[in-house]
Design an enzyme around this catalytic site. Structure first.
Site, PDB file in Angstrom:
ATOM      1  N   GLU A 271       0.845  -1.194   0.000  1.00 56.12           N
ATOM      2  CA  GLU A 271       0.000   0.000   0.000  1.00 56.12           C
ATOM      3  C   GLU A 271       0.885   1.250   0.000  1.00 56.12           C
ATOM      4  OE1 GLU A 271      -3.447   2.030   2.839  1.00 56.12           O
ATOM      5  OE2 GLU A 271      -1.880   0.796   3.726  1.00 56.12           O
ATOM      6  N   LYS A 341     -10.301   0.940  -2.065  1.00 57.69           N
ATOM      7  CA  LYS A 341     -10.548   0.603  -0.661  1.00 57.69           C
ATOM      8  C   LYS A 341     -11.940   1.075  -0.240  1.00 57.69           C
ATOM      9  CE  LYS A 341      -8.368   1.018   3.905  1.00 57.69           C
ATOM     10  NZ  LYS A 341      -7.273   1.673   4.667  1.00 57.69           N
ATOM     11  N   CYS A 394      -4.965  -2.695   3.952  1.00 63.27           N
ATOM     12  CA  CYS A 394      -4.625  -2.293   5.317  1.00 63.27           C
ATOM     13  C   CYS A 394      -5.721  -2.623   6.309  1.00 63.27           C
ATOM     14  CB  CYS A 394      -4.289  -0.792   5.316  1.00 63.27           C
ATOM     15  SG  CYS A 394      -3.550  -0.219   6.869  1.00 63.27           S
TER      16      CYS A 394
END
Length: 523
Positions: A271, A341, A394
């Site tokens: 990321e 995301k 994440c």
């Protein structure tokens, strides 16, 4: 002159000790004996002075403060990246984080005290109250299920395999009940014997089931895709300096092109690998397009965590934290898939009530000039030449059932999970180790392997049982690559089919015991 502690203050100190003890059961120490602290917390919640309900809530809250201070002390690390400007906010952030999350523990202690169940069965009522509030913690206000009690067992161990049936929330109920039952060992008579027997039987069940499941582990196929995980280990303070873009890019390219016995089919960058928007890097005429093309062999796929822009719903542009998939073909690079995301980090990627915060001048205090935009509800992606996968960027790896829900929307199950994460924000704290353990629980729940790529550690390949592949790990502060074949997926687990149904049955049992106790006292 020494001032003796009053009983009330002794109870408060013990509450904090209980929370800290339970917190130490999680990585990196993994002192699983710490779950016995739930027994101390149960005892504290059921005793009290003239205001027992208030005492129960306060003691539960204090225990939560201890638990979350141990588990989330890494929250101070991001403020140290720019310590001169933001360092003063670090202790405030830790107090706010631990104190806010501890409200759920205070609520659990209050519920337990209100139930007022007597006898040995109260252990399951306590487990139900705290497990319910932990489920709420994972869902209220976007949720933050960091270090659930059930995730205290090392991922990949025999006890952790129960998550394939009841998930991390259900395993939390079991773990809390086990810990709370230790309080009964101080009770004289047959209760002590029964409690000891129940604890041994429960542990035997956890270890026995896990051992049987691990004994059926499948070997990785010799022709499975070869995956290269790249960890550049560039300090967070240096990476985001605009003048360092070329250095950062060259480091990733150098690791990507490093010679190996078997050419990787898939290369993964973490990321936020590059301090730039991917649209600029891939724009016509960009010098980085040619360099990136030359870094990949024909047929190779690069998956990289990157920031990208898109047209905004209200005009202008939206910013996305994304996984972008690039494939090298004869003419050049082609984008074969991307994922935006969906679950964003509050105060990290977006500021709650951002418009109001801007008008009040609060946005400038948290140094967030722009919010990221959440992507659509997730579905597995199917890049050309790559097994279908579910990205978890994440924070998304914290959420049980995330991949199962995505598969139902997409109509097809992924064959593996990919967790790209910027754990550099954690610094050299326990945060990266805890995040690794948490993410590995998603593999157990889904019966899918998970690849983890981080910029500074811990990067690894994890099999479908939650265990890291031997020798396939780059720890904190290491620079390098991991070349490893993708482990096989298992058949769908009970949890991936029924979600938190097991937890619901456990909570129903807890509630039934509480109701039965009240009926018994009424008569």
């Amino acid at each position: 002159m020494k001032l003796p502690l009053t009983p009330a203050w002794r109870a408060r100190i013990l509450a904090v000790v209980a929370g800290v003890g339970a917190g130490l059961a999680h990585p990196p120490l993994g002192l699983i004996i710490g779950i016995a602290a739930y027994g101390l917390l149960m005892w504290l919640a059921e005793t009290g002075g003239p205001r027992p309900l208030r005492s129960a809530f306060f003691r539960g809250w204090l225990a939560g403060v201890g638990y979350f201070a141990v588990g989330t002390h890494w929250i101070t690390e991001p403020f140290m990246v720019d310590a001169a400007n933001q360092g003063w906010m670090a202790p405030i952030a830790l107090l706010a984080m631990s104190g806010g999350l501890a409200l759920f523990w205070g609520l659990a202690a209050l519920i337990y005290r209100l139930a007022d169940v007597k006898g040995a069965w109260r252990v399951l009522v306590f487990a139900g109250a705290l497990a319910l509030c932990e489920w709420l913690r994972g869902h209220v206000l976007t949720g933050f299920p960091w270090n659930l009690p059930g995730e205290a067992w090392r991922a990949g161990s025999a006890p952790s395999q129960m998550a394939s049936v009841v998930g991390a929330y259900g395993l939390s109920w079991i773990t809390i009940a086990l810990g709370a039952a230790t309080a009964l060992l101080w009770t004289p008579g047959r209760t002590r014997l029964a409690a000891g027997t129940a604890i041994v039987a429960a542990l035997a069940g956890l270890y026995g089931f896990g051992a049987l499941r691990l004994a059926t582990a499948k070997a990785t196929a010799a022709d499975a895709p070869m995956v290269r995980l790249v960890q550049a280990n560039i300090d967070q303070k240096d990476k985001w300096k605009p003048e360092n873009l070329d250095m950062v890019f060259s480091t990733y390219v150098g690791l990507t092109t490093q010679a190996s016995q078997v050419r990787p089919d898939i290369v993964i960058w973490p990321e936020g690998a590059l301090p730039a928007v991917i649209d600029d890097l891939l724009a016509p005429g960009s010098p980085y397009v040619l360099r990136l093309t030359e870094a990949l062999a024909p047929g190779q796929t690069l998956m990289m965590g990157a920031n990208r822009v898109g047209p905004g719903a209200k005009g202008g542009v939206d910013y996305f934290n994304s996984l972008v998939v690039l494939r090298r073909e004869a003419p050049g690079l082609r984008v074969t898939g991307f994922y935006d995301k969906h679950r964003l980090v509050p105060f990290g990627e977006f500021l709650p009530l951002g418009d109001l915060a801007t008008r009040l001048g609060i946005r400038s205090l948290v140094h967030m000039p722009e919010d990221f935009t959440a992507g659509p509800p997730p579905r597995p992606i199917h890049p050309q030449g790559v097994p279908a996968l579910q990205p978890l960027i994440c924070y998304e790896a914290l959420f049980p059932g995330f991949a199962s829900a995505a598969a139902k929307r997409g109509g097809q199950r992924a064959q593996w999970l990919l967790n790209v994460s910027n754990d550099a924000w954690f610094g050299a704290s326990s945060g990266p180790w805890q995040h690794l353990n948490i993410a590995a629980y998603r593999a157990i729940e889904e019966g899918l392997p998970i690849a983890r790529a981080t910029p500074t550690g811990v990067s690894t390949m994890i099999d479908a049982y939650g265990g890291p592949i031997l020798g396939a790990r780059l720890t904190l502060g290491e620079q390098g690559i991991i070349d490893v074949r993708l482990p096989p997926a298992l058949a769908r687990t009970v949890y991936s089919r029924f979600g938190d149904g097991g937890l619901a049955i456990m909570l129903l049992l807890s509630a039934s015991i509480a109701v039965a106790g009240r009926i018994r006292r009424a008569h």
